[in-house]
Design a protein around this motif. Structure first.
Motif, PDB file in Angstrom:
ATOM      1  N   GLN A  13      57.239  78.503  24.222  1.00 49.57           N
ATOM      2  CA  GLN A  13      55.940  79.072  24.553  1.00 49.57           C
ATOM      3  C   GLN A  13      55.684  79.021  26.056  1.00 49.57           C
ATOM      4  OE1 GLN A  13      53.904  80.584  22.258  1.00 49.57           O
ATOM      5  NE2 GLN A  13      55.727  80.293  21.009  1.00 49.57           N
ATOM      6  N   PRO A  14      55.071  80.088  26.636  1.00 44.08           N
ATOM      7  CA  PRO A  14      54.778  80.084  28.066  1.00 44.08           C
ATOM      8  C   PRO A  14      53.958  78.879  28.504  1.00 44.08           C
ATOM      9  CG  PRO A  14      54.478  82.283  27.166  1.00 44.08           C
ATOM     10  CD  PRO A  14      54.729  81.360  26.002  1.00 44.08           C
ATOM     11  N   SER A  15      53.100  78.361  27.610  1.00 47.09           N
ATOM     12  CA  SER A  15      52.270  77.207  27.972  1.00 47.09           C
ATOM     13  C   SER A  15      53.120  75.974  28.261  1.00 47.09           C
ATOM     14  CB  SER A  15      51.263  76.901  26.858  1.00 47.09           C
ATOM     15  OG  SER A  15      51.964  76.600  25.664  1.00 47.09           O
ATOM     16  N   ASN A  16      54.364  75.973  27.764  1.00 48.31           N
ATOM     17  CA  ASN A  16      55.247  74.845  28.044  1.00 48.31           C
ATOM     18  C   ASN A  16      55.563  74.721  29.533  1.00 48.31           C
ATOM     19  OD1 ASN A  16      55.427  74.124  25.396  1.00 48.31           O
ATOM     20  ND2 ASN A  16      57.513  74.868  25.088  1.00 48.31           N
ATOM     21  N   ARG A  17      55.449  75.835  30.273  1.00 49.41           N
ATOM     22  CA  ARG A  17      55.821  75.819  31.687  1.00 49.41           C
ATOM     23  C   ARG A  17      55.006  74.782  32.462  1.00 49.41           C
ATOM     24  NH1 ARG A  17      55.690  77.480  36.865  1.00 49.41           N
ATOM     25  NH2 ARG A  17      57.595  78.458  37.626  1.00 49.41           N
ATOM     26  N   SER A  18      53.684  74.838  32.301  1.00 52.98           N
ATOM     27  CA  SER A  18      52.839  73.897  33.039  1.00 52.98           C
ATOM     28  C   SER A  18      53.049  72.470  32.547  1.00 52.98           C
ATOM     29  CB  SER A  18      51.361  74.293  32.957  1.00 52.98           C
ATOM     30  OG  SER A  18      50.938  74.353  31.628  1.00 52.98           O
ATOM     31  N   ALA A  19      53.271  72.304  31.247  1.00 52.97           N
ATOM     32  CA  ALA A  19      53.530  70.960  30.716  1.00 52.97           C
ATOM     33  C   ALA A  19      54.832  70.403  31.277  1.00 52.97           C
ATOM     34  CB  ALA A  19      53.581  70.991  29.187  1.00 52.97           C
ATOM     35  N   LEU A  20      55.854  71.253  31.362  1.00 47.26           N
ATOM     36  CA  LEU A  20      57.133  70.825  31.937  1.00 47.26           C
ATOM     37  C   LEU A  20      56.975  70.446  33.406  1.00 47.26           C
ATOM     38  CD1 LEU A  20      59.528  73.460  30.361  1.00 47.26           C
ATOM     39  CD2 LEU A  20      59.762  70.980  30.132  1.00 47.26           C
ATOM     40  N   LEU A  21      56.227  71.244  34.138  1.00 46.39           N
ATOM     41  CA  LEU A  21      56.033  70.976  35.565  1.00 46.39           C
ATOM     42  C   LEU A  21      55.296  69.653  35.764  1.00 46.39           C
ATOM     43  CD1 LEU A  21      56.641  72.190  38.322  1.00 46.39           C
ATOM     44  CD2 LEU A  21      54.461  73.389  38.203  1.00 46.39           C
ATOM     45  N   GLU A  22      54.243  69.429  34.992  1.00 45.92           N
ATOM     46  CA  GLU A  22      53.490  68.177  35.114  1.00 45.92           C
ATOM     47  C   GLU A  22      54.346  66.978  34.704  1.00 45.92           C
ATOM     48  OE1 GLU A  22      50.567  67.786  36.570  1.00 45.92           O
ATOM     49  OE2 GLU A  22      50.473  69.938  36.924  1.00 45.92           O
ATOM     50  N   GLY A  23      55.150  67.154  33.650  1.00 40.38           N
ATOM     51  CA  GLY A  23      56.047  66.074  33.232  1.00 40.38           C
ATOM     52  C   GLY A  23      57.079  65.762  34.297  1.00 40.38           C
ATOM     53  N   ALA A  24      57.614  66.814  34.918  1.00 39.47           N
ATOM     54  CA  ALA A  24      58.603  66.623  35.984  1.00 39.47           C
ATOM     55  C   ALA A  24      57.980  65.938  37.192  1.00 39.47           C
ATOM     56  CB  ALA A  24      59.210  67.964  36.387  1.00 39.47           C
ATOM     57  N   LEU A  25      56.727  66.288  37.508  1.00 47.49           N
ATOM     58  CA  LEU A  25      56.031  65.625  38.610  1.00 47.49           C
ATOM     59  C   LEU A  25      55.916  64.126  38.349  1.00 47.49           C
ATOM     60  CD1 LEU A  25      53.225  68.251  39.249  1.00 47.49           C
ATOM     61  CD2 LEU A  25      54.834  67.434  40.971  1.00 47.49           C
ATOM     62  N   ARG A  26      55.614  63.760  37.105  1.00 46.25           N
ATOM     63  CA  ARG A  26      55.520  62.329  36.769  1.00 46.25           C
ATOM     64  C   ARG A  26      56.883  61.661  36.881  1.00 46.25           C
ATOM     65  NH1 ARG A  26      51.968  64.618  33.005  1.00 46.25           N
ATOM     66  NH2 ARG A  26      53.519  64.580  31.323  1.00 46.25           N
ATOM     67  N   CYS A  27      57.918  62.343  36.414  1.00 46.58           N
ATOM     68  CA  CYS A  27      59.274  61.775  36.488  1.00 46.58           C
ATOM     69  C   CYS A  27      59.713  61.577  37.935  1.00 46.58           C
ATOM     70  CB  CYS A  27      60.270  62.675  35.762  1.00 46.58           C
ATOM     71  SG  CYS A  27      60.149  62.645  33.964  1.00 46.58           S
ATOM     72  N   VAL A  28      59.502  62.588  38.767  1.00 48.91           N
ATOM     73  CA  VAL A  28      59.917  62.495  40.168  1.00 48.91           C
ATOM     74  C   VAL A  28      59.179  61.359  40.866  1.00 48.91           C
ATOM     75  CG1 VAL A  28      59.822  63.700  42.398  1.00 48.91           C
ATOM     76  CG2 VAL A  28      60.668  64.893  40.380  1.00 48.91           C
ATOM     77  N   GLY A  29      57.928  61.155  40.491  1.00 51.38           N
ATOM     78  CA  GLY A  29      57.132  60.108  41.120  1.00 51.38           C
ATOM     79  C   GLY A  29      57.433  58.707  40.641  1.00 51.38           C
ATOM     80  N   SER A  30      58.109  58.582  39.492  1.00 49.37           N
ATOM     81  CA  SER A  30      58.266  57.239  38.923  1.00 49.37           C
ATOM     82  C   SER A  30      59.696  56.829  38.595  1.00 49.37           C
ATOM     83  CB  SER A  30      57.440  57.139  37.635  1.00 49.37           C
ATOM     84  OG  SER A  30      57.944  58.034  36.652  1.00 49.37           O
ATOM     85  N   MET A  31      60.654  57.765  38.661  1.00 50.02           N
ATOM     86  CA  MET A  31      62.027  57.456  38.250  1.00 50.02           C
ATOM     87  C   MET A  31      63.013  57.742  39.376  1.00 50.02           C
ATOM     88  SD  MET A  31      62.067  59.339  34.511  1.00 50.02           S
ATOM     89  CE  MET A  31      63.762  58.910  34.169  1.00 50.02           C
ATOM     90  N   PRO A  32      64.090  56.961  39.452  1.00 49.38           N
ATOM     91  CA  PRO A  32      65.159  57.331  40.377  1.00 49.38           C
ATOM     92  C   PRO A  32      65.730  58.689  39.948  1.00 49.38           C
ATOM     93  CG  PRO A  32      65.483  55.103  39.535  1.00 49.38           C
ATOM     94  CD  PRO A  32      64.377  55.716  38.733  1.00 49.38           C
ATOM     95  N   LEU A  33      66.062  59.523  40.914  1.00 49.48           N
ATOM     96  CA  LEU A  33      66.528  60.880  40.612  1.00 49.48           C
ATOM     97  C   LEU A  33      67.712  60.913  39.663  1.00 49.48           C
ATOM     98  CD1 LEU A  33      66.285  62.891  43.939  1.00 49.48           C
ATOM     99  CD2 LEU A  33      65.087  63.319  41.814  1.00 49.48           C
ATOM    100  N   GLU A  34      68.628  59.962  39.830  1.00 47.64           N
ATOM    101  CA  GLU A  34      69.831  59.979  38.998  1.00 47.64           C
ATOM    102  C   GLU A  34      69.532  59.703  37.522  1.00 47.64           C
ATOM    103  OE1 GLU A  34      69.537  55.894  40.977  1.00 47.64           O
ATOM    104  OE2 GLU A  34      69.309  57.988  41.586  1.00 47.64           O
ATOM    105  N   LEU A  35      68.334  59.185  37.230  1.00 46.71           N
ATOM    106  CA  LEU A  35      67.960  58.915  35.841  1.00 46.71           C
ATOM    107  C   LEU A  35      67.134  60.038  35.215  1.00 46.71           C
ATOM    108  CD1 LEU A  35      67.057  55.115  35.961  1.00 46.71           C
ATOM    109  CD2 LEU A  35      69.228  56.195  35.374  1.00 46.71           C
ATOM    110  N   ILE A  36      66.805  61.050  36.007  1.00 51.02           N
ATOM    111  CA  ILE A  36      65.996  62.153  35.482  1.00 51.02           C
ATOM    112  C   ILE A  36      66.924  63.151  34.798  1.00 51.02           C
ATOM    113  CG2 ILE A  36      64.360  63.987  36.001  1.00 51.02           C
ATOM    114  CD1 ILE A  36      63.426  62.402  38.409  1.00 51.02           C
ATOM    115  N   SER A  37      67.014  63.033  33.501  1.00 51.12           N
ATOM    116  CA  SER A  37      67.848  63.943  32.706  1.00 51.12           C
ATOM    117  C   SER A  37      66.976  65.039  32.121  1.00 51.12           C
ATOM    118  CB  SER A  37      68.516  63.167  31.568  1.00 51.12           C
ATOM    119  OG  SER A  37      67.520  62.680  30.676  1.00 51.12           O
ATOM    120  N   ALA A  38      67.614  66.082  31.627  1.00 49.14           N
ATOM    121  CA  ALA A  38      66.875  67.163  30.963  1.00 49.14           C
ATOM    122  C   ALA A  38      66.116  66.607  29.767  1.00 49.14           C
ATOM    123  CB  ALA A  38      67.837  68.265  30.535  1.00 49.14           C
ATOM    124  N   ARG A  39      66.747  65.690  29.045  1.00 51.58           N
ATOM    125  CA  ARG A  39      66.101  65.094  27.872  1.00 51.58           C
ATOM    126  C   ARG A  39      64.859  64.300  28.281  1.00 51.58           C
ATOM    127  NH1 ARG A  39      67.937  65.370  23.167  1.00 51.58           N
ATOM    128  NH2 ARG A  39      70.072  65.813  23.819  1.00 51.58           N
TER     129      ARG A  39
END
Length: 196
Positions: free
Chosen positions: A4-30
């Motif tokens: 669903q197109p609405s997933n785009r904003s959810a994915l972006l917000e989730g990625a923002l949280r990951c980038v802010g809290s996880m080492p890059l090498e641990l950020i997997s697609a899953r």
């Protein structure tokens, strides 16, 4: 079934949280899909790849940082000259730089990946293209091509200093040093006149 197109904003917000809290090498697609409560296929559908999503999140985070600097500059008196606006922007960046170190690290990685990954490069190029006129507007550099070029130059200056500061605090320049150095550059090139 298509994501669903609405997933785009959810994915972006989730990625923002990951980038802010996880080492890059641990950020997997899953991990990204899980954080966004979205299905794995939606990453490729909306962002081209996992690295594309992470890069889009980095660009969005830097955009939000620029917007917050703009909010701080809105408090600067309209009668203030360009030098004062530039100084206040440097103060705002200096005051918030430490809070954006994880994004700055992800930005460096994205730049390296963008050299051989078109999806990542496209996200970065789009980010640079829309940031240049925004910086020009914030600093009152004009809305013509020269103003946009000047915005790109200022953006490159602050981005470069941000990247250098990741290596050592000794390489960071506070607002007063940035403005003083910029004045020296301006004094040095003042006699130059374009052929235009």
């Amino acid at each position: 079934m298509s994501p669903q197109p609405s997933n785009r904003s959810a994915l972006l917000e989730g990625a923002l949280r990951c980038v802010g809290s996880m080492p890059l090498e641990l950020i997997s697609a899953r991990a990204l899909a899980s954080e966004a409560n979205a299905n794995l296929a939606s990453i490729g559908y909306h962002f081209g790849s996992k690295d594309g999503l992470v890069t889009a999140a980095v660009v969005e985070s830097l955009d939000r940082w620029l917007a917050s600097i703009g909010e701080q500059l809105s408090a600067v008196d309209d009668s203030a000259d360009g030098s004062e606006r530039f100084h206040q922007a440097a103060v705002a960046i200096d005051a918030t730089r430490a809070a954006h170190q994880s994004v700055a690290r992800a930005f460096v990685v994205a730049l390296a990946r963008g050299h051989h990954d078109k999806v990542v490069a496209d996200h970065l190029i789009e980010g640079f293209m829309h940031t240049r006129p925004r910086v020009a507007k914030l600093l009152g550099l004009g809305d013509d091509d020269i103003g946009t070029d000047a915005g790109g130059l200022v953006h490159a200056l602050f981005t470069g200093l941000l990247v250098q500061s990741l290596l050592s605090d000794e390489l960071s320049l506070d607002a007063d040093r940035v403005v003083t150095a910029f004045h020296r550059i301006a004094e040095t090139i003042t006699p130059y006149r374009s052929n235009d």
